[in-house]
Design an enzyme around this catalytic site. Sequence first.
Site, PDB file in Angstrom:
ATOM      1  N   HIS A 269      59.250 -38.575   7.090  1.00 23.40           N
ATOM      2  CA  HIS A 269      60.243 -37.763   6.393  1.00 23.40           C
ATOM      3  C   HIS A 269      59.752 -37.483   4.991  1.00 23.40           C
ATOM      4  CE1 HIS A 269      64.076 -36.373   4.805  1.00 23.40           C
ATOM      5  NE2 HIS A 269      64.389 -36.146   6.065  1.00 23.40           N
TER       6      HIS A 269
ATOM      7  N   ASP B 275      65.903 -37.575  14.108  1.00 28.22           N
ATOM      8  CA  ASP B 275      65.690 -36.874  15.375  1.00 28.22           C
ATOM      9  C   ASP B 275      65.101 -37.749  16.463  1.00 28.22           C
ATOM     10  OD1 ASP B 275      66.674 -34.399  14.637  1.00 28.22           O
ATOM     11  OD2 ASP B 275      64.836 -33.917  13.563  1.00 28.22           O
TER      12      ASP B 275
HETATM   13  N1  CMC Z   1      52.722 -38.525  12.876  1.00 25.07           N
HETATM   14  C1  CMC Z   1      51.484 -38.833  12.402  1.00 25.07           C
HETATM   15  N2  CMC Z   1      51.139 -38.702  11.115  1.00 25.07           N
HETATM   16  C2  CMC Z   1      52.056 -38.245  10.261  1.00 25.07           C
HETATM   17  C3  CMC Z   1      53.366 -37.912  10.679  1.00 25.07           C
HETATM   18  C4  CMC Z   1      53.690 -38.083  12.053  1.00 25.07           C
HETATM   19  N3  CMC Z   1      54.899 -37.762  12.490  1.00 25.07           N
HETATM   20  N4  CMC Z   1      54.085 -37.483   9.620  1.00 25.07           N
HETATM   21  C5  CMC Z   1      53.266 -37.536   8.569  1.00 25.07           C
HETATM   22  N5  CMC Z   1      52.034 -38.002   8.939  1.00 25.07           N
HETATM   23  C6  CMC Z   1      50.889 -38.289   8.070  1.00 25.07           C
HETATM   24  C7  CMC Z   1      50.203 -37.005   7.605  1.00 25.07           C
HETATM   25  O1  CMC Z   1      49.166 -36.628   8.491  1.00 25.07           O
HETATM   26  C8  CMC Z   1      49.714 -37.399   6.243  1.00 25.07           C
HETATM   27  O2  CMC Z   1      48.567 -38.217   6.428  1.00 25.07           O
HETATM   28  P1  CMC Z   1      47.372 -38.207   5.297  1.00 25.07           P
HETATM   29  O3  CMC Z   1      48.003 -38.730   4.040  1.00 25.07           O
HETATM   30  O4  CMC Z   1      46.327 -39.081   5.862  1.00 25.07           O
HETATM   31  O5  CMC Z   1      46.938 -36.773   5.184  1.00 25.07           O
HETATM   32  C9  CMC Z   1      50.815 -38.307   5.705  1.00 25.07           C
HETATM   33  O6  CMC Z   1      51.422 -38.880   6.877  1.00 25.07           O
HETATM   34  C10 CMC Z   1      51.872 -37.587   4.879  1.00 25.07           C
HETATM   35  O7  CMC Z   1      52.367 -36.501   5.667  1.00 25.07           O
HETATM   36  P2  CMC Z   1      52.853 -35.103   5.078  1.00 25.07           P
HETATM   37  O8  CMC Z   1      52.734 -34.063   6.146  1.00 25.07           O
HETATM   38  O9  CMC Z   1      52.175 -34.838   3.778  1.00 25.07           O
HETATM   39  O10 CMC Z   1      54.373 -35.426   4.799  1.00 25.07           O
HETATM   40  P3  CMC Z   1      55.487 -34.342   4.511  1.00 25.07           P
HETATM   41  O11 CMC Z   1      56.463 -34.997   3.619  1.00 25.07           O
HETATM   42  O12 CMC Z   1      54.896 -33.058   4.055  1.00 25.07           O
HETATM   43  O13 CMC Z   1      56.116 -34.062   5.965  1.00 25.07           O
HETATM   44  C11 CMC Z   1      57.403 -34.286   7.915  1.00 25.07           C
HETATM   45  C12 CMC Z   1      57.271 -34.662   6.435  1.00 25.07           C
HETATM   46  C13 CMC Z   1      58.783 -34.707   8.397  1.00 25.07           C
HETATM   47  C14 CMC Z   1      57.302 -32.741   8.081  1.00 25.07           C
HETATM   48  C15 CMC Z   1      56.304 -35.000   8.731  1.00 25.07           C
HETATM   49  O14 CMC Z   1      56.424 -36.390   8.595  1.00 25.07           O
HETATM   50  C16 CMC Z   1      56.289 -34.577  10.187  1.00 25.07           C
HETATM   51  O15 CMC Z   1      55.655 -33.571  10.546  1.00 25.07           O
HETATM   52  N6  CMC Z   1      56.984 -35.350  11.090  1.00 25.07           N
HETATM   53  C17 CMC Z   1      57.122 -34.985  12.472  1.00 25.07           C
HETATM   54  C18 CMC Z   1      58.190 -33.926  12.638  1.00 25.07           C
HETATM   55  C19 CMC Z   1      59.585 -34.477  12.456  1.00 25.07           C
HETATM   56  O16 CMC Z   1      59.936 -35.504  13.007  1.00 25.07           O
HETATM   57  N7  CMC Z   1      60.402 -33.731  11.697  1.00 25.07           N
HETATM   58  C20 CMC Z   1      61.816 -34.082  11.493  1.00 25.07           C
HETATM   59  C21 CMC Z   1      62.095 -34.444  10.068  1.00 25.07           C
HETATM   60  S1  CMC Z   1      63.723 -35.188   9.877  1.00 25.07           S
HETATM   61  C22 CMC Z   1      64.867 -33.998  10.308  1.00 25.07           C
HETATM   62  C23 CMC Z   1      64.790 -32.746   9.542  1.00 25.07           C
HETATM   63  O17 CMC Z   1      64.451 -32.715   8.376  1.00 25.07           O
HETATM   64  O18 CMC Z   1      65.144 -31.735  10.127  1.00 25.07           O
END
Ligand code: CMC
Length: 429
Positions: free
Chosen positions: A310, A367
């Site tokens: 998140h 989710d």
């Molecule tokens: N699985 C594997 N690796 C992950 C995941 C995951 N679900 N989420 C983040 N990472 C890794 C990412 O690759 C990065 O690694 P590194 O630092 O080595 O490059 C690190 O963790 C930070 O990730 P980020 O993409 O910079 O984090 P963000 O804050 O931009 O993204 C997120 C947050 C929710 C989009 C992301 O965690 C994600 O894609 N999760 C899966 C989709 C999901 O479950 N979304 C629902 C969010 S909650 C409900 C809502 O908001 O609607």
Amino acid sequence: MSQKPSFDQVTLAAADKSVVLPVQAGTLGNPCIDIGRLPKETGCFTYDPGFGATASCKSAITYIDGDEGVLLYRGYPIEQLAAKSNFLEVAYLLMHGDLPTKGEFASFESDVTHHTMMHEAFKSFLGGFRHDAHPMAMLVGMLGSMASFYHNTLDLDDPEQRRMAAVRLIAKVPTIAAACYRHSIGWPLRYPRNNLEYVDRFLHMMFEVPAGPLELKPVAARALDLLFILHADHEQNASTSTVRLVGSTGANPYACVAAGVAALWGPAHGGANEAVLKMLAEIGDAKHVQSAVDKAKDKESGFRLMGFGHRVYKNFDPRAKIIREMCHEVLAELGVNDPMLEVAMRLEEAALKDDYFVQRKLYPNVDFYSGIIYKALGIPTEMFTVMFAIARTAGWVSHWLEQQEDPEARIGRPRQIYTGHAARDYAKP
Ligand code: CMC
């Protein structure tokens, strides 16, 4: 929770100049440096892709402390609202700022109940969609079209008319959502039964057939009501920010909420609940869990564990904790034995032990378990994000209402770092 800062300004050194920037603090949360005068005094903008460090507005609706796993709606902890309130009361709270008295709630419920019908012309509009259209695509279109039914007479300067537009949206979204579902499976549309409560009414519009009565176990409405409470608002997430960005132009509230639904659809946001179930189905069996975790760690694979991580919560998502408990209760009471729950629990366990997830503070989010509950209630996967949209409408309209009264609100217009060509003369290649 974060403390108020001991300073009320910061000084930024830019070449031979220094600029003093005021610091603003809210009731709770991180202090914010007000950079409004930066471009004028230094010629610089700020760069913050994804707005991870930027507050776009002041809001009194929802507070999140991602490090502590705290979520408050109008100051009330989500755990208390989940245990003691109901979705419609929460919608009132988000919109109006305080819990309603008995009389206020009765009047709000009556307003919502008396606006549940769709204009009959919606039927022919809906009929234009192919039967296999994704319900989120239909929902975006249907909500956008509400402007053509109700906007002409809407005076955005009149607070009562704004409130009624918000009530209309909360009232009609379940009717429209259920109609989209029934269109996709070729069932006749069901009119709202106004003798039922909000969530029950929705379940009847979804599942009741003309051939016979619908018998629902009380746990179904209870679980859905809880999910709606948990999804009702989440401060400046992508869809709410979209609603506000569109709202900042003076667009009508139906267009704003339709834009919010479109933003919610993406798998990184509300579409994650649908993606979680697809992922669990693909993993299929607890014995494949470790290889899924390994794949998620491999950046080359392009695969992420859906329902994990998140932007704001870096400890745990308080909503996920509540949903996890409800998930066990629903499955037990409905007598559903879903192997996906086992896969989900093993996946959670494996990821929480894994250094990759621990170091990056990736925990199950709202989710992760919600889809298993929706599935147990008989809601098809393509409708999961629609469920989220029904609940989040309460938050979207509350933010839209707040924005309409914000004296500091301006049209949203971010800047950019231009990386294209410098000016060049036209010449045919
Ligand atoms: N699985 C594997 N690796 C992950 C995941 C995951 N679900 N989420 C983040 N990472 C890794 C990412 O690759 C990065 O690694 P590194 O630092 O080595 O490059 C690190 O963790 C930070 O990730 P980020 O993409 O910079 O984090 P963000 O804050 O931009 O993204 C997120 C947050 C929710 C989009 C992301 O965690 C994600 O894609 N999760 C899966 C989709 C999901 O479950 N979304 C629902 C969010 S909650 C409900 C809502 O908001 O609607």
